[in-house]
Design an enzyme around this catalytic site. Structure first.
Site, PDB file in Angstrom:
ATOM      1  N   HIS A 159       0.851  -1.317   0.082  1.00  0.00           N
ATOM      2  CA  HIS A 159       0.024  -0.001   0.043  1.00  0.00           C
ATOM      3  C   HIS A 159       0.918   1.130   0.186  1.00  0.00           C
ATOM      4  O   HIS A 159       0.280   2.326   0.272  1.00  0.00           O
ATOM      5  CB  HIS A 159      -1.023  -0.166   1.166  1.00  0.00           C
ATOM      6  CG  HIS A 159      -1.866  -1.225   1.172  1.00  0.00           C
ATOM      7  ND1 HIS A 159      -2.827  -1.410   0.121  1.00  0.00           N
ATOM      8  CD2 HIS A 159      -2.449  -2.126   2.256  1.00  0.00           C
ATOM      9  CE1 HIS A 159      -3.643  -2.552   0.315  1.00  0.00           C
ATOM     10  NE2 HIS A 159      -3.170  -2.846   1.453  1.00  0.00           N
ATOM     11  N   ASP A 195      -2.563 -10.399  -2.283  1.00  0.00           N
ATOM     12  CA  ASP A 195      -3.230 -10.116  -1.283  1.00  0.00           C
ATOM     13  C   ASP A 195      -4.724  -9.840  -1.230  1.00  0.00           C
ATOM     14  O   ASP A 195      -4.936  -9.606  -2.337  1.00  0.00           O
ATOM     15  CB  ASP A 195      -2.160  -8.745  -0.595  1.00  0.00           C
ATOM     16  CG  ASP A 195      -2.749  -8.450   0.990  1.00  0.00           C
ATOM     17  OD1 ASP A 195      -2.033  -8.633   1.783  1.00  0.00           O
ATOM     18  OD2 ASP A 195      -3.839  -7.744   0.981  1.00  0.00           O
ATOM     19  N   HIS A 197      -6.222  -7.295  -0.335  1.00  0.00           N
ATOM     20  CA  HIS A 197      -6.457  -5.813  -0.357  1.00  0.00           C
ATOM     21  C   HIS A 197      -5.664  -5.405  -1.829  1.00  0.00           C
ATOM     22  O   HIS A 197      -4.582  -5.966  -2.205  1.00  0.00           O
ATOM     23  CB  HIS A 197      -6.032  -4.977   0.423  1.00  0.00           C
ATOM     24  CG  HIS A 197      -6.419  -5.330   1.907  1.00  0.00           C
ATOM     25  ND1 HIS A 197      -6.029  -6.295   2.653  1.00  0.00           N
ATOM     26  CD2 HIS A 197      -7.558  -4.780   2.501  1.00  0.00           C
ATOM     27  CE1 HIS A 197      -6.795  -6.371   3.740  1.00  0.00           C
ATOM     28  NE2 HIS A 197      -7.939  -5.332   3.421  1.00  0.00           N
ATOM     29  N   ASP A 284      -4.541 -12.752   3.504  1.00  0.00           N
ATOM     30  CA  ASP A 284      -5.471 -12.215   4.066  1.00  0.00           C
ATOM     31  C   ASP A 284      -6.771 -12.811   3.113  1.00  0.00           C
ATOM     32  O   ASP A 284      -7.847 -12.310   3.158  1.00  0.00           O
ATOM     33  CB  ASP A 284      -5.649 -10.808   4.431  1.00  0.00           C
ATOM     34  CG  ASP A 284      -4.951 -10.067   3.495  1.00  0.00           C
ATOM     35  OD1 ASP A 284      -4.724  -8.774   3.735  1.00  0.00           O
ATOM     36  OD2 ASP A 284      -4.421 -10.366   2.304  1.00  0.00           O
ATOM     37  N   TYR A 323      -3.937 -11.723   8.916  1.00  0.00           N
ATOM     38  CA  TYR A 323      -4.087 -11.265  10.132  1.00  0.00           C
ATOM     39  C   TYR A 323      -4.913 -12.372  10.973  1.00  0.00           C
ATOM     40  O   TYR A 323      -5.348 -13.029  10.658  1.00  0.00           O
ATOM     41  CB  TYR A 323      -4.774  -9.778  10.121  1.00  0.00           C
ATOM     42  CG  TYR A 323      -4.121  -9.130   9.209  1.00  0.00           C
ATOM     43  CD1 TYR A 323      -4.476  -8.759   7.721  1.00  0.00           C
ATOM     44  CD2 TYR A 323      -2.903  -8.299   9.602  1.00  0.00           C
ATOM     45  CE1 TYR A 323      -4.095  -8.077   7.030  1.00  0.00           C
ATOM     46  CE2 TYR A 323      -2.294  -7.613   8.668  1.00  0.00           C
ATOM     47  CZ  TYR A 323      -2.709  -7.254   7.518  1.00  0.00           C
ATOM     48  OH  TYR A 323      -2.118  -6.505   6.686  1.00  0.00           O
TER      49      TYR A 323
HETATM   50  N1  SS9 Z   1      -8.500  -1.214  10.302  1.00  0.00           N
HETATM   51  C1  SS9 Z   1      -8.811  -2.318   9.431  1.00  0.00           C
HETATM   52  C2  SS9 Z   1      -9.566  -1.649   8.344  1.00  0.00           C
HETATM   53  C3  SS9 Z   1      -8.449  -1.517   7.124  1.00  0.00           C
HETATM   54  N2  SS9 Z   1      -6.999  -0.935   7.244  1.00  0.00           N
HETATM   55  C4  SS9 Z   1      -6.312  -1.233   6.077  1.00  0.00           C
HETATM   56  C5  SS9 Z   1      -6.014  -2.712   5.945  1.00  0.00           C
HETATM   57  C6  SS9 Z   1      -4.709  -2.908   5.295  1.00  0.00           C
HETATM   58  C7  SS9 Z   1      -4.478  -4.335   4.991  1.00  0.00           C
HETATM   59  C8  SS9 Z   1      -2.989  -4.455   4.593  1.00  0.00           C
HETATM   60  S1  SS9 Z   1      -2.749  -5.953   3.704  1.00  0.00           S
HETATM   61 ZN    ZN Z   2      -3.962  -7.193   2.503  1.00  0.00          ZN
END
Ligand code: SS9
Ligand code: ZN
Length: 341
Positions: A159, A195, A197, A284, A323
């Site tokens: 990110h 991933d 995301h 994830d 996670y």
């Molecule tokens: N606080 C949880 C809501 C989303 N926050 C960002 C999630 C980033 C994932 C990286 S793999």
């Molecule tokens: Zn992620």
């Protein structure tokens, strides 16, 4: 399979994350790397080395040097401003605002943030440097003619954009590794983000470049972080036209749908002429991940590794997300098993 791991990840140990209107214990915590390390060793991947002490030369080719300077100094500036909490961005240069970097540290951190979920603390920068070094050391392992490497990167990186941190990321480890492979002589490489995301940071790094193919399979940004990038119509610009591919998918996506997207991405990576694949390896996508919504099982991660290996290219996997549940270790080990199957 060479595994690269640094104890310095422990320097990244934030106590707060802004989540659902509260400051919670961060999802991206030190235990993650310990669980994953134990699991990959348990699975027989015992060739574990510390990273080489790479500097910022490669990172400066994909990140804005002023951003890297910001990362190096933000904590000291935050403390010097008299703040006693962790450094959290709360004001951002949104639509129709100036892109000047404020002198004030609260303004500056907002300028460089793409999300408010990532508290910066003492040691965060040093951990991000160590994480980057793991990825660079893995790239060198491939550059020396080896087939597979796993960089146990923590904090993650996908990110992190050209001049942006957020989503628990500061330096884009897989992007820096891709640049290293090019610097070592590769003409074209691919970054494949599996991933949950969208790899918004990685897309940002290479969106206008034709030497790195970026592909990402992820939760539809209309429903999932990072929300503001990752749509299927984002295909690169300028020299990068056609060198970016997004596969947004809905809640509940199972292996058979997810793997069809992976198959398509691998065909495109081969057609692009990539000489190596850097995998932004988040697990994830697992059915019980606490902040995601896909339905992959632990066995699917073996299949994932095997599919990626079937492209017949050298592979560097850089740890991204995954996670909360003990299976993150098994799931990472399963990808490595699949790669070497
Ligand atoms: N606080 C949880 C809501 C989303 N926050 C960002 C999630 C980033 C994932 C990286 S793999
Ligand atoms: Zn992620």
């Amino acid at each position: 399979m060479r595994v690269i791991y640094s104890e310095d990840h422990k320097l990244r140990d934030a106590k707060t994350e802004l989540h659902a209107g509260q400051l919670v214990t961060p999802f991206e915590a030190p235990f993650r790397a310990e669980w994953i390390l134990a699991a990959v060793k348990e699975a027989g991947f015992a060739d574990v080395v510390a990273p080489d002490a790479h500097g910022l030369e490669t990172a400066k080719k994909v990140h804005d040097p002023a951003y890297l300077d910001f990362l190096a100094t933000v904590w000291d500036r935050w403390v010097a401003a008299g703040f006693t909490g962790e450094a959290i961005a709360n004001s951002f240069p949104v639509r129709r605002t100036s892109q000047r970097v404020p002198d004030n540290i609260v303004g500056a951190i907002g300028h460089y943030a793409n999300a408010a979920d990532t508290s910066i603390t003492k040691g965060s920068y040093e951990a991000a440097i160590a994480s980057m070094r793991c990825a660079l050391t893995g790239a060198d392992w491939l550059g020396e003619g080896n087939r597979f490497a796993f960089a146990l990167c923590r904090p993650p990186g996908h990110h992190a954009g050209i001049d942006l941190f957020g989503g628990y990321c500061f330096i884009n480890n897989s992007g820096v590794a891709a640049q290293r492979l090019l610097d070592r002589g590769a003409k074209k490489v691919a970054v494949l983000d599996v991933d949950f995301h969208h790899g918004n940071g990685t897309q940002d790094l290479f969106y206008h470049r034709g030497d790195v193919f970026t592909a990402s399979l992820h939760g539809d940004p209309m429903q999932a972080f990072p929300y503001f990038l990752g749509h299927a119509d984002e295909e690169g610009e300028g020299a990068g036209t056609g060198a970016n591919r997004n596969y947004p998918m809905p809640p509940g996506t199972p292996w058979d749908v997810w793997s069809a997207a992976l198959a398509d991405a691998l065909v495109r990576i081969k057609a692009f002429g990539a000489e190596a694949i850097v995998v932004a390896l988040g697990v994830d996508t697992f059915e019980r991940d606490p902040i995601s919504f896909f339905s992959l099982t632990s066995d699917d991660f073996i299949r994932m590794g095997a599919m990626i290996a079937s492209a017949g290219l050298p592979v560097l996997a850089c740890m991204e997300g995954g996670y909360g549940v003990p299976e993150i270790g098994l799931n990472v080990a399963n990808v490595l098993k699949g790669l070497e199957a």
